[in-house]
Design an enzyme around this catalytic site. Structure first.
Site, mmCIF file in Angstrom:
data_model
loop_
_atom_site.group_PDB
_atom_site.id
_atom_site.type_symbol
_atom_site.label_atom_id
_atom_site.label_comp_id
_atom_site.label_asym_id
_atom_site.label_seq_id
_atom_site.Cartn_x
_atom_site.Cartn_y
_atom_site.Cartn_z
ATOM 1 C CD GLU A 135 -1.465 -2.490 1.402
ATOM 2 O OE1 GLU A 135 -0.349 -2.627 1.947
ATOM 3 O OE2 GLU A 135 -2.156 -3.462 1.034
ATOM 4 C CG HIS A 177 -11.389 -8.761 5.386
ATOM 5 N ND1 HIS A 177 -10.855 -9.624 6.307
ATOM 6 C CD2 HIS A 177 -10.667 -8.928 4.254
ATOM 7 C CE1 HIS A 177 -9.867 -10.307 5.762
ATOM 8 N NE2 HIS A 177 -9.721 -9.900 4.517
HETATM 9 C C1 TPP Z 1 -1.721 -5.277 4.239
HETATM 10 C C2 TPP Z 1 -2.578 -6.159 3.394
HETATM 11 N N1 TPP Z 1 -2.791 -5.860 2.087
HETATM 12 C C3 TPP Z 1 -3.593 -6.616 1.317
HETATM 13 C C4 TPP Z 1 -4.213 -7.728 1.824
HETATM 14 C C5 TPP Z 1 -5.178 -8.568 0.953
HETATM 15 N N2 TPP Z 1 -4.586 -9.886 0.639
HETATM 16 C C6 TPP Z 1 -4.811 -10.960 1.415
HETATM 17 S S1 TPP Z 1 -3.925 -12.303 0.891
HETATM 18 C C7 TPP Z 1 -3.275 -11.456 -0.413
HETATM 19 C C8 TPP Z 1 -2.326 -12.136 -1.365
HETATM 20 C C9 TPP Z 1 -1.096 -12.652 -0.654
HETATM 21 O O1 TPP Z 1 -0.326 -13.400 -1.568
HETATM 22 P P1 TPP Z 1 0.965 -14.188 -1.057
HETATM 23 O O2 TPP Z 1 1.739 -13.310 -0.142
HETATM 24 O O3 TPP Z 1 1.675 -14.705 -2.250
HETATM 25 O O4 TPP Z 1 0.415 -15.379 -0.155
HETATM 26 P P2 TPP Z 1 -0.476 -16.617 -0.669
HETATM 27 O O5 TPP Z 1 -1.920 -16.186 -0.561
HETATM 28 O O6 TPP Z 1 -0.074 -16.920 -2.069
HETATM 29 O O7 TPP Z 1 -0.180 -17.734 0.281
HETATM 30 C C10 TPP Z 1 -3.726 -10.133 -0.424
HETATM 31 C C11 TPP Z 1 -3.348 -9.104 -1.421
HETATM 32 C C12 TPP Z 1 -3.970 -8.025 3.197
HETATM 33 N N3 TPP Z 1 -4.537 -9.103 3.774
HETATM 34 N N4 TPP Z 1 -3.165 -7.240 3.933
#
Ligand code: TPP
Ligand code: TPP
Ligand code: MG
Ligand code: MG
Lengths: 410, 337, 410, 337
Positions: free
Chosen positions: B60, B129
């Protein structure tokens, strides 16, 4: 190509999208056994290559080969296999339960079960994981009661965290499992701080931080690397690169870097890249890194190359952004199948025993689920009391919260 | 004039703005190829290309920091933070940079920037959320803060926010994306299809920031609300049969004090409703202003009906959410003396 | 050493403290001319060594040697020398003015003048710097009116930013100088965004981000690296390693890393380390990096090895945390002296001309100061109006600010 | 009982707490060898060693993030953010983690953590060395927020904060570090040496969080203030000769509502003073609470005298700073009707 002469912005995108044929030709997979195994006290510079290779132990035909060949005994490996099978069976039941409306949300570890399950076997009682939502294997590998996981997922009356958080946001201090946060990567610098605290206290415990490929872009990744590097914190920092972050392929977070593991070099942190679907390789690298930490040699960064076989969560439809068949095309295969093949090759496992194990585990999970659902689900039984919502904001409830609780009628 | 959901309206606002002004660029997590986890940017990458609508890394801070640089260059970035609960990593760039750039450089550099984010609960999103952090943005000099309550406003206000020469925090009540929601979570889901405010012109239009709207005329008590709470207030009014005047603030900063004051001076009673936690929520500022400007008109104390001072819970979501029953009780209390 | 058996925390500290003899034995200084000069389109991997070396052009006896020997003509070099001398003279006058209470605060560039002055000569009109508070050389090298700098420092009636910010927080868009922020490192990701905007617009302008060694620990450093790497932004990212961050030596920010420059490798960003007190080397490396950016080849990371010869600011007393003599012991010498020696060796400069230049510059600065002080200082003349404080919060003043302004009596 | 400046008192609080409890660790930028840019931790590294008091990298996020991990381990970190204006990079860890850890894990993990930071202006620090962000912390459920106004309170409250089982934001009015300051910036600088509250026991003591203190008894009007504004209020009262009761809040959350309410019910008039910007400042919450709890006692509208809704300016610092003259005018207005 710029429209007019001049600069132009490069926006990475995956080679293939829905409708295209899967293509992993860019994923280089060295032969098992090829990567060298340095001493744990070696200079990071001397093991630079390990951040660009993929440490693998299990050969195509299921033999354990090379210097990283695991020290695990047959029984431990069979435990590991059963743990992974339990995670998968558990995941599938819970996705079903979510579809049936018994809970609001769920996230699977499908395809990357080996990472958490193998790593946990390298830890000792008292060590602390700072996990993401895709490491339930850490708990299941310690025989954490499935029913307690389900009680949390169902937010029922016996949910250990009283229905306060979304499903899978477990907390289990006694099992070395830090409270999961919905905010990505915050746990990474916390893990470093916990490890620093252990060192400040001349304790023997180590910490383990977990993060996904996409979440490495967050601020806390940098903070964690800086502090771990400066104070030589006894911590293992794990990047689970499952290729996807919701709809975003790993290239967006990785940018021009060769690998995520190589991010460690700029901090003088020994960094390794390992086949995340190779149970033996994961365990062996984990053991190496934990020994470094225990011997006060400082942090290690590990990238696990794996694949998120399922959707991001029950709210996600991966068919909208990647080829349906991509999972099957993933070159590192399935962690459960690979360990199973190895154990059979070793003569300590068989199709028959595997089938029996599957049924046992299925039964275990189903029984736990029955018992948990008897206590309640998000839509049945008596939910955690609303009164509880006001508890635990502070150790002692201040006057304004008491007033609000009374206004709420409790 | 077709019906749109709030999602479609927001998407349409992007589309019209990008069509009119190629300085408008849109990016954020999953907003490019996929079109955003709530689909508010779907189709934009296909239509305007990868360099005007693209996926960003999960930072962000990086999203807002680079967007400020783009705005300083002369573009008009409109970025998405996936959930308001995830805006905090970018808080320093918003507070210390976007909000102050024009002032600290005496106009040498400016920051025309829109930061969109879904707010509010009601989707079992738990504490990460569901948050409504509007109050902290209104405390930062140099930011405008907007929260629409329906598709028509959402499109017009977003278009205006994108054109605004200063940074705008654009808060989207996610529980309203697909229909007006009045807090009766057991009732069948209402749709924008059969709601007047769901009628949205395909073409570009903008609505001025800083103007509230009276949603319901009334004489007995004024309800100040915004976002989802507008419908909760409507439900409470009709269910209690109390002749309440409902003011939808739409923009929190700059605030339409005139409309608020004239309504409260008329009714002499005021109930403020928001979903965010009570202490130091935006309701506090509203109460402070009203007691200052309407002191001699007020018959009874101003009441605040808000989320409790706890994290937003998962299982107890509906005990936390300030629903029609609580608002109704407040209306009755307001009429007691 | 741990008190009891068990882990222990490593807390880096500088070898020497006040009272000790200065010690830079750990700072490795390769001979001038040794480092190779790759093509600008080379793969980062192929030039890895340049992040660990120190690119130097000026030899001990003042010759320009090796592949990085500057392309600058004598006149440009003389300009550069005069620019650096102007910065130093300006700094000294302003510190004095602060001591006299004419302003509240000041920060010098003493010892690192070459970095900003040489870099600016590699930029073109339209390019944008995102500086810290130690790059006034960027403006002075463009003949930005000294009186305008002073008006800002004095917060007088003609302060271009109306007395709104502390001294030295300049903003000069027409000179490619972004508004300085008091919050560290925020400019780093903004620089990347500005560069991305230029690329999105198929423009030809490039951006330059500046950060100090200590400030590399901040979140924005990571955000900038990630976004620059992913979108191949046409930006040059400069780390000015002047060894100190207020009282904190660079080891706290660098941790176990070999160099700050090497942080670029984990992002696939070509990274170079250069003698920051060597005007020719700085300019040559800057030119190389700017060409990369202009040719749409993406970002470059540069670490300038230099020394903060003065206190952190007029509020700081470095004698409290480092040996007084450390500055004199700094092995890379003084940037002004070194360029002077080179020019004299070249036969295009002399002690005599240097002395004259010093006097001219001194006179220039003094005259500017007189003129500025006639307009006013923090304690004399008529300050910027309080009414102005309410202007520019927004383009159009909203009702609540008008009310407040009236309440304030304006 | 010796006299101490607020700096010496804060240093002494650290010292006593580290002496009593070796779980207490202290770190932050320049706090180790140098003892902090304001010297609040000087001598601690020498006395307790490098692993209990040390310098950190310049990452507020890292400082707070690692401190949360240490607190979860069982230590009692007390960290310094060099200026409150620089806390925003750590905002996510404070809001999303420290504040929620106990609740979200149902007590499985807790976060006994103190985050100290200097606040307020009056030192020509401009917009990045003068801010007072207390309001945004009070909006976050799970945080306690403290702001002492003198050396004696500073020591006792900091000791209590360090012992508190939950995260505490400890705000230090930097203009009070070396003496009580009443806003008369042209007057000679007063010192704690000749002030009662400058008398500070060498030994350990703690003062309870959540208790306000009446600094001046009065009958005509109540002034609610904290930090530097306490002395501004005193100056305004004595200079106008108005018999004002001055309540020093000391802790903003949990708030000592009783003391506030009984004072305002007595005087029927209230002026709130703080240095932070007006809109959605903590004065808004105070006004909202008072109109709710003292509605039938209030003779006149509650007034807020605060910093303006602009960044804190450099040259116009004293036009921004809410000084005795402005507070005095408010007192007179309060008595008009
Ligand atoms: C600070 C923050 N930004 C955005 C999100 C929304 N979000 C939740 S999981 C995710 C993707 C994460 O991907 P990765 O780090 O590759 O982990 P994976 O889900 O593949 O295990 C996002 C963007 C969040 N939970 N927290
Ligand atoms: C976010 C933030 N944290 C802390 C500070 C206080 N501060 C100002 S300068 C400085 C040291 C910076 O050192 P370095 O980055 O090496 O730059 P140098 O002063 O050496 O040029 C610190 C800690 C700040 N201005 N902003
Ligand atoms: Mg992933
Ligand atoms: Mg430095």
């Amino acid at each position: 190509m710029p429209k007019k002469s001049g600069l132009s912005l490069h926006v990475p995108s995956p080679g293939v999208r829905p409708g295209d044929a899967p293509d992993f030709s860019e994923v280089e997979i060295p032969k098992a056994g090829e990567a060298g195994r340095p001493e744990v006290d070696v200079e990071p510079e001397a093991m630079r290559d390990l951040a660009f290779s993929v440490i693998r132990v299990l050969s195509k035909d299921g033999d354990a080969v090379g210097p990283w060949a695991s020290s695990l005994g047959d029984d431990e490996l069979i435990d590991g296999l059963r743990n992974m099978m339990t995670v998968r069976s558990f995941d599938n039941r819970m996705v079903l339960a979510q579809r049936q409306g018994k809970t609001s949300f769920y996230m699977k570890s499908a395809g990357e079960e080996a990472v958490a399950c193998a790593f946990q076997q390298a830890l000792r009682k008292g060590d602390m994981n700072f996990p993401t939502y895709r490491q339930v294997g850490l708990l299941i590998s310690q025989q954490y009661p499935l029913i307690k996981l389900m009680n949390q997922i169902y937010s029922n009356e016996q949910d250990p965290i009283h229905g306060r958080q979304m499903p899978i946001m477990y907390s289990a201090k006694d099992y070395g499992f830090f409270s999961i946060s919905g905010n990505l990567t915050t746990q990474f610098s916390q893990a470093v701080g916990w490890a620093m605290a252990s060192a400040i206290s001349n304790d023997k415990k180590i910490a383990v931080g977990w993060v996904g490929d996409g979440a490495t872009a967050e601020n806390d990744f940098h903070a964690a690397m800086v502090f771990a590097s400066t104070y030589r914190a006894p911590v293992v920092l794990n990047i689970v690169n499952n290729q996807w972050a919701i709809s975003t392929f790993q290239g967006i977070a990785k940018g021009g870097a060769a690998t995520f593991a190589s991010r460690g070099h700029g901090f003088g942190i020994p960094s390794l890249r390992v086949d995340g679907n190779d149970f033996l390789a994961v365990h062996s690298v984990a053991t190496w890194a934990c020994e470094r930490a225990r011997r006060n040699l400082g942090p290690t960064l590990i990238e696990y190359v794996t694949y998120r076989a399922g959707g991001h969560s029950t709210s996600d439809d991966p068919g909208a952004y990647r080829p349906k068949e991509e999972g099957d095309a993933w070159p590192l295969g399935d962690p459960i199948l690979r360990l199973k093949t190895h154990l059979i090759k070793q003569g300590v496992w068989s199709e028959q025993r595997h089938l029996e194990a599957e049924q046992e585990i299925e039964a275990q999970v189903v029984n736990a689920q029955k018992a948990s659902e008897e206590i309640g689900t998000l839509i049945s039984g008596s939910p955690p009391s609303a009164r509880d919502m006001f508890e635990g904001v502070f150790e002692e409830m201040p006057a304004h919260l008491i007033r609000q609780r009374q206004e709420a009628g409790y | 004039m077709s019906h749109m959901t709030m999602i479609e309206a927001i998407r349409s606002a992007h589309d019209c703005s990008m069509e009119r002004d190629d300085r408008v660029v849109v990016f954020g997590q999953d907003v490019g190829y996929f079109g955003g986890v709530f689909r508010c940017t779907s189709g934009l990458q296909e239509k305007y290309g990868k360099t005007r609508c693209f996926d960003s890394p999960i930072s962000e801070l990086g999203i807002v920091g680079t967007a400020i640089g783009m705005a300083a260059y002369g573009l008009r970035p409109c970025v998405e933070v996936q959930f308001a609960d995830y805006v905090y990593p970018a808080f320093d760039q918003i507070v210390s940079e976007a909000a102050r750039l024009r002032h600290r450089s005496a106009g040498d550099f400016t920051c025309p920037l829109v930061i969109r984010m879904p707010v509010g609960g009601g989707i079992f999103g738990g504490q990460t959320h569901s948050q409504s952090p509007e109050a902290i943005f209104t405390h930062v000099s140099g930011l405008k803060t907007v929260m629409p309550s329906n598709p028509y406003d959402a499109k017009g206000l977003l278009a205006a926010a994108i054109e605004d020469p200063d940074p705008v925090i654009f808060l989207e009540p996610k529980r309203l994306y697909n229909g007006p929601f009045d807090g009766h979570h057991d009732a069948p889901i209402a749709s924008w299809r059969n709601h007047d405010a769901g009628k949205v012109p395909e073409d570009y239009y903008a609505l001025p920031l800083g103007k509230a709207e009276v949603r319901r005329d009334g004489t007995q008590v004024t309800i100040l609300a915004y976002g989802t709470m507008v419908y909760v207030a409507e439900a409470a009014a009709s269910e209690t049969g109390i002749d309440a005047e409902i003011v939808d603030l739409r923009t929190l900063l700059p605030l339409d004090l005139e409309t608020i004051v004239s309504s409260v001076q008329k009714t002499g009673r005021c109930v403020i409703v928001h979903e965010a936690t009570l202490t130091s929520g935006f309701g506090a500022e509203l109460a402070a202003l009203i007691q200052q400007h309407c002191f001699y008109h007020l018959e009874v104390p101003i009441q605040r009906v808000t989320g409790w001072d706890t994290p937003y819970p998962h299982a107890q979501e509906w005990d936390y959410f300030p629903g029609p029953a609580r608002v109704g009780r407040a209306l009755q209390t307001a009429l007691e003396n």
